[in-house]
Write an enzyme that holds these catalytic residues in place. Structure first.
Site, PDB file in Angstrom:
ATOM      1  N   ASP A 130       0.827  -1.205   0.000  1.00 20.55           N
ATOM      2  CA  ASP A 130       0.000   0.000   0.000  1.00 20.55           C
ATOM      3  C   ASP A 130       0.866   1.261   0.000  1.00 20.55           C
ATOM      4  O   ASP A 130       1.951   1.262  -0.601  1.00 20.55           O
ATOM      5  CB  ASP A 130      -0.949  -0.021   1.193  1.00 20.55           C
ATOM      6  CG  ASP A 130      -2.303   0.562   0.847  1.00 20.55           C
ATOM      7  OD1 ASP A 130      -2.448   1.794   0.922  1.00 20.55           O
ATOM      8  OD2 ASP A 130      -3.207  -0.213   0.480  1.00 20.55           O
ATOM      9  N   HIS A 178      -3.691   5.887   3.683  1.00 19.75           N
ATOM     10  CA  HIS A 178      -4.459   4.716   3.275  1.00 19.75           C
ATOM     11  C   HIS A 178      -3.866   3.423   3.833  1.00 19.75           C
ATOM     12  O   HIS A 178      -4.571   2.586   4.415  1.00 19.75           O
ATOM     13  CB  HIS A 178      -4.525   4.660   1.745  1.00 19.75           C
ATOM     14  CG  HIS A 178      -5.431   3.616   1.190  1.00 19.75           C
ATOM     15  ND1 HIS A 178      -4.999   2.355   0.844  1.00 19.75           N
ATOM     16  CD2 HIS A 178      -6.756   3.641   0.910  1.00 19.75           C
ATOM     17  CE1 HIS A 178      -6.003   1.661   0.361  1.00 19.75           C
ATOM     18  NE2 HIS A 178      -7.090   2.416   0.387  1.00 19.75           N
ATOM     19  N   SER A 234      -4.352  25.136  15.679  1.00 21.11           N
ATOM     20  CA  SER A 234      -4.432  24.361  14.435  1.00 21.11           C
ATOM     21  C   SER A 234      -5.067  23.006  14.735  1.00 21.11           C
ATOM     22  O   SER A 234      -4.815  22.409  15.787  1.00 21.11           O
ATOM     23  CB  SER A 234      -3.043  24.146  13.822  1.00 21.11           C
ATOM     24  OG  SER A 234      -2.484  25.362  13.400  1.00 21.11           O
TER      25      SER A 234
END
Length: 584
Positions: A174, A210, A364
């Protein structure tokens, strides 16, 4: 006399141009001037023109062939021919000596020349592959994320079956792995790869998220009081088949499979796909399963169509479809006669990384970008646009950032309303907690669309009227976080996890026998029997373990009475009518 001759010549030209003798002049543009070229002999103008055009057409075609460079598998017979291929290629990318194959970038012109000269045995395009699950809903607010077991782990019964005394290594091909994520193991192995530009892709870095999400489903740490629980303490090996943008090529996957096998992996997770498959890749999957004894699971694809995606539709690969928390077939999962089993693939919470953040003057937040939206990089005044059900005045001061609470309205319409009001970016949070089967957002638009949790959305309301920006967070390294993903990509690691748990209790069983056990014990859904949507049904780790425990007492692994290799995957994996129903 000269005047008369000139008049006659002009008259003859007009006579020809008007077609009275079937002759047409040809025109050629030179800047702003147009010149007329007369045929060299009357009556032959049409054929001469056609010959001219044909020569020009052939020249353009040859020039295009010389300049058009593609990525190809090129097969050869001997080293002399291999060297000739290397000489004419624009770039040699990979070599597969065992298959007498090079992967090269080469022009169509040179490839045709090699073929005509019988230097190459065959050539096949190196197909592009991409991840099958990059759709995200919301970034969980990690400030209050106590450890939880996801619904997917429960559905496949991974919480009911502990890892056995003989763990098998699982390999993930991946986008990499976020080594250092507080909820992921550090005692694992991996292999680097090279992307299409020749740059090294590190296995222990994931700029995309991912691959890290998949790893979390399988092996996220348990009993550490944070984040999510994986299926178990399953050993991992990581390889890079995909780049930071979750794309790659078939040859990258072939390389990665060899790395997995050399590392001792017995199960391979391939959460990616392509609409085509080369003979080189086909041979690799056949060898890996039938000679090297590994199991390969791959994503059926996310087009919601009756179609074959590869490598999932290779008969030796287990094609995995996706279901929702209620067990319904996920509407965007592909279906076909090669689908063999189904697993959770919607609203899956797991570990991930992100490079994107929302910045205010003093704080943030790491955030997740909606798939299909423009990349990060917008600054503007934060405008409260309510539920996003109408255009709000976000065009003030050169364009603002729309803050919208999502309730019932589709995300695409919300973004459209933001744009019509002059917005140049959108931050969306859930107004209510989503249900298990709530659709995940996906939008194609030329502005950044960001998803945050309900809690972060409430925090951002305090900054309405202030300047905010959507960009990179302060660090050059990706932020370690958690997010919900959906896709058949997410379904694959659930099947990988079930197989790893079961196999760890029955090391004497072959890959084919474990595959058989998973299929025959799967929970049948909707239409009785194996079908194109669910295959044999939803994978169940504990039920597969129970079936094997009962089966091996009378018909142990290797007995030849069940679990033998069969021709074709999907519903051909198990002949249910050939098995004693009392053992099912």
């Amino acid at each position: 006399m000269k005047t008369t001759a000139l008049y006659f010549l002009l008259l003859l030209q007009c006579y020809d141009v008007n077609g009275l003798r079937g002759v047409k002049s040809t025109h050629k543009q030179h800047g702003n001037a147009t010149t007329t070229k007369m045929p060299t002999s009357l009556g032959q103008g049409n054929s001469a023109h056609r010959r001219t055009q044909k020569r020009r057409g052939n020249g353009r075609k040859a020039k295009a062939q010389k300049s058009r460079v593609g990525r190809w598998f090129i097969e050869y017979n001997d080293d002399e021919k291999k060297n000739k291929i290397k000489d004419r290629a624009s770039r040699v990318i990979k070599e597969f000596p065992g298959q007498n194959t090079l992967v090269v970038e080469i022009s169509e012109y040179e490839r045709n020349r090699l073929s005509n000269e019988n230097i190459i045995t065959s050539s096949h395009q190196d197909a592009h592959v991409e991840a099958s699950g990059s759709f995200q809903r919301v970034l969980t607010d990690t400030r209050d994320l106590t450890e939880r077991t996801s619904w997917g782990i429960k559905m496949i019964q991974a919480d009911q079956l502990e890892l056995g005394p003989n763990p098998v290594k699982c390999c993930i091909i991946d986008t990499g792995y976020a080594l250092g994520h507080p909820d992921l193991p550090t005692d694992l192995t991996g292999d680097d790869a090279v992307n299409k530009f020749g740059d090294v892709m590190k296995w222990d870095v994931d700029m995309n998220g991912h691959g890290t999400h998949i790893a979390g489903v399988i092996s996220a740490l348990s009993n550490n009081d944070i984040g999510v629980k994986g299926a178990g303490d399953i050993p991992l090996h990581i390889t890079r088949g995909l780049d930071d943008k979750s794309g790659g090529f078939e040859s990258d996957i072939i390389d990665a499979i060899d790395q997995c096998i050399k590392a001792g992996s017995k199960i391979i997770n391939i959460s990616l796909g392509s609409s085509k498959m080369s003979p080189n890749a086909e041979a690799t999957y056949t060898r890996a399963v039938n000679e090297d004894g590994v199991m390969i699971m791959a994503a059926a694809g996310n087009r919601g169509a009756l179609m074959h995606e590869y490598p999932a539709s290779h008969p030796d690969v287990i094609s995995v479809a996706a279901v929702t928390e209620s067990g319904k077939f996920w509407e965007r999962s592909n279906f076909s006669d090669q689908v063999e089993i189904a697993a959770p693939g919607h609203a899956i919470l797991s570990t991930t990384t992100t490079l994107t953040a929302v910045h205010t003057s003093d704080f943030s937040w790491p955030v997740v970008q909606v798939a299909g939206s423009r990349s990060r990089g917008q600054r503007g005044t934060l405008i409260d646009c309510g539920l996003g059900d109408q255009a709000c005045n976000a065009g003030l001061l050169g364009g603002g950032i729309c803050l919208m609470a999502r309730d019932q309205l589709h995300l695409k319409q919300m973004v459209k309303n933001c744009v019509s009001g002059g917005g140049k970016g959108a931050i969306v949070f859930d107004a209510v907690d989503p249900t298990a089967d709530s659709p995940m957002p996906w939008v194609i638009n030329d502005l950044p669309v960001i998803l945050v949790s309900k809690e972060v959305g409430a925090d951002l309301k305090l900054y309405v009227g202030s300047r905010v920006s959507i960009g990179y967070h302060e660090s050059d390294e990706p932020e370690h976080t958690y997010a919900y993903f959906e896709g058949t990509s997410m379904a694959v690691p659930h099947v990988v996890s079930a197989a790893a748990l079961v196999w760890s209790h029955f090391p004497e069983c072959s890959n084919h026998e474990i595959r058989y056990a998973l299929a025959i014990s799967a929970a049948d859904q909707e239409n009785p029997g194996c079908d194109v949507d669910y295959g044999y049904g939803i994978v169940k780790a504990k039920d597969a373990y129970d079936w094997l425990s009962k089966q091996v007492l009378t018909q142990p692994c290797g007995s030849g009475t069940w679990g033998q290799p069969r021709q074709g995957g999907g519903c051909k994996t198990v002949a249910i009518d050939a098995v004693d129903e009392e053992t099912i």
